[in-house]
Design an enzyme around this catalytic site. Sequence first.
Site, PDB file in Angstrom:
ATOM      1  N   GLN A   1      60.615  11.504  38.028  1.00 27.17           N
ATOM      2  CA  GLN A   1      59.916  12.719  38.428  1.00 27.17           C
ATOM      3  C   GLN A   1      59.939  13.743  37.299  1.00 27.17           C
ATOM      4  O   GLN A   1      60.980  13.985  36.685  1.00 27.17           O
ATOM      5  CB  GLN A   1      60.563  13.295  39.684  1.00 27.17           C
TER       6      GLN A   1
ATOM      7  N   GLN B   1      54.332  11.785  36.500  1.00 28.11           N
ATOM      8  CA  GLN B   1      54.745  11.556  37.888  1.00 28.11           C
ATOM      9  C   GLN B   1      55.014  12.896  38.562  1.00 28.11           C
ATOM     10  O   GLN B   1      55.755  13.732  38.038  1.00 28.11           O
ATOM     11  CB  GLN B   1      55.999  10.679  37.950  1.00 28.11           C
ATOM     12  N   ASP B   2      54.404  13.099  39.751  1.00 26.15           N
ATOM     13  CA  ASP B   2      54.579  14.333  40.531  1.00 26.15           C
ATOM     14  C   ASP B   2      54.148  15.559  39.731  1.00 26.15           C
ATOM     15  O   ASP B   2      54.827  16.594  39.734  1.00 26.15           O
ATOM     16  CB  ASP B   2      56.024  14.485  41.005  1.00 26.15           C
TER      17      ASP B   2
ATOM     18  N   ASP C   1      51.677   9.670  42.385  1.00 27.50           N
ATOM     19  CA  ASP C   1      51.789  10.757  43.371  1.00 27.50           C
ATOM     20  C   ASP C   1      51.601  12.117  42.709  1.00 27.50           C
ATOM     21  O   ASP C   1      52.352  13.059  42.954  1.00 27.50           O
ATOM     22  CB  ASP C   1      53.148  10.707  44.079  1.00 27.50           C
TER      23      ASP C   1
ATOM     24  N   ARG D   1      48.955   7.994  49.393  1.00 29.41           N
ATOM     25  CA  ARG D   1      49.902   7.285  50.249  1.00 29.41           C
ATOM     26  C   ARG D   1      50.774   8.325  50.933  1.00 29.41           C
ATOM     27  O   ARG D   1      50.927   9.453  50.454  1.00 29.41           O
ATOM     28  CB  ARG D   1      50.728   6.283  49.441  1.00 29.41           C
TER      29      ARG D   1
END
Length: 334
Positions: free
Chosen positions: A132, A154-155, A176, A232
């Site tokens: 993250q 990521q994130d 994500d 998701r």
Amino acid sequence: MAAFIFLIALFTLMPSTLPADAAETSEAALLITVDRSGKGNYEKIQDAIDAVPSNNKEVVFILVKPGIYEEKIVVPADKPFITLSGSNANSTILTGNDSGNIIESATLTVLASDFVGRYLTIQNTFRKHGVQAVALRISSDRVAFFECRILGYQDTLLDEAGRHYYRNCYIEGAVDFICGNGASLFERCHLHTLSEEFSAITAQRRESPTEETGFTFLGCKITGERTGILGRPWGPYSRVVFAFTYMSNVILPRGWDDWGDASKRSTVFYGEYKCYGAGANVSRRVEWSQKHMPEEVKLFLTKNISGRRSWIRSTPKHFKKSFAAISINSTQHS
């Protein structure tokens, strides 16, 4: 579906971001300038934010001159009504390289309500699959970003909590990269996937059917370097809608993923309405996603919803001197 109508309607119903007393008495915003070269009030963005009094009730406009600002920036919860603005996102860059913690790694963290960001690049340059590394974290109400570039892997964007509006922003990432439990509208934004292994644009975290949260993408564009999915479920009641959005062929035919938990298939809501492009064909979407939305939602989406921005401040036209505590060409914080 009444809840999703609320998600978009709340942008019409939000009150003005100006506090009542400030709206009546202030004709101009307080101006603070940040310039790395020393020609402004401060050389660091965080120092300018720190200069704003606690429990602030005036509109503060922090003008950031072009440059690369290597800082971890926090807008505290007790400092509302701040606008942080560059003049061009390509030349005004807030950058960090922290990783490993979704809360603490953010380059810019907004904890104050009634915040506006304009013409900025906000980035986290850390790149490793499975780690993250947040560029922007928002955990407050009534926050808006215009013409910004939000870059990570990521994130990238932790849209954690509150009501938020993004317009004409470029958001880039892999895993994500738009995540959290905000009630947020993305209008005319460009979403770009980077994944080398797996890419999910959204991971919305609605935890219960009573929460009025979710992500709505209106008139956006999706491109990428590798294939990916639209989203998701981080939370079991995850809600995401894409409407009037261009989807390139980077979007896999299945469209969505249940994150390895089939029980979420009956509680999530993933909708697509009048999207277009090679990736927008719903004929091969996972059977549990909502291929068609009820007529009441369709009607709402096609209405003129310009009133949703009534709570967002426009760029001030008049300014007054900044706080007395700030001295021009201050170097004490450099």
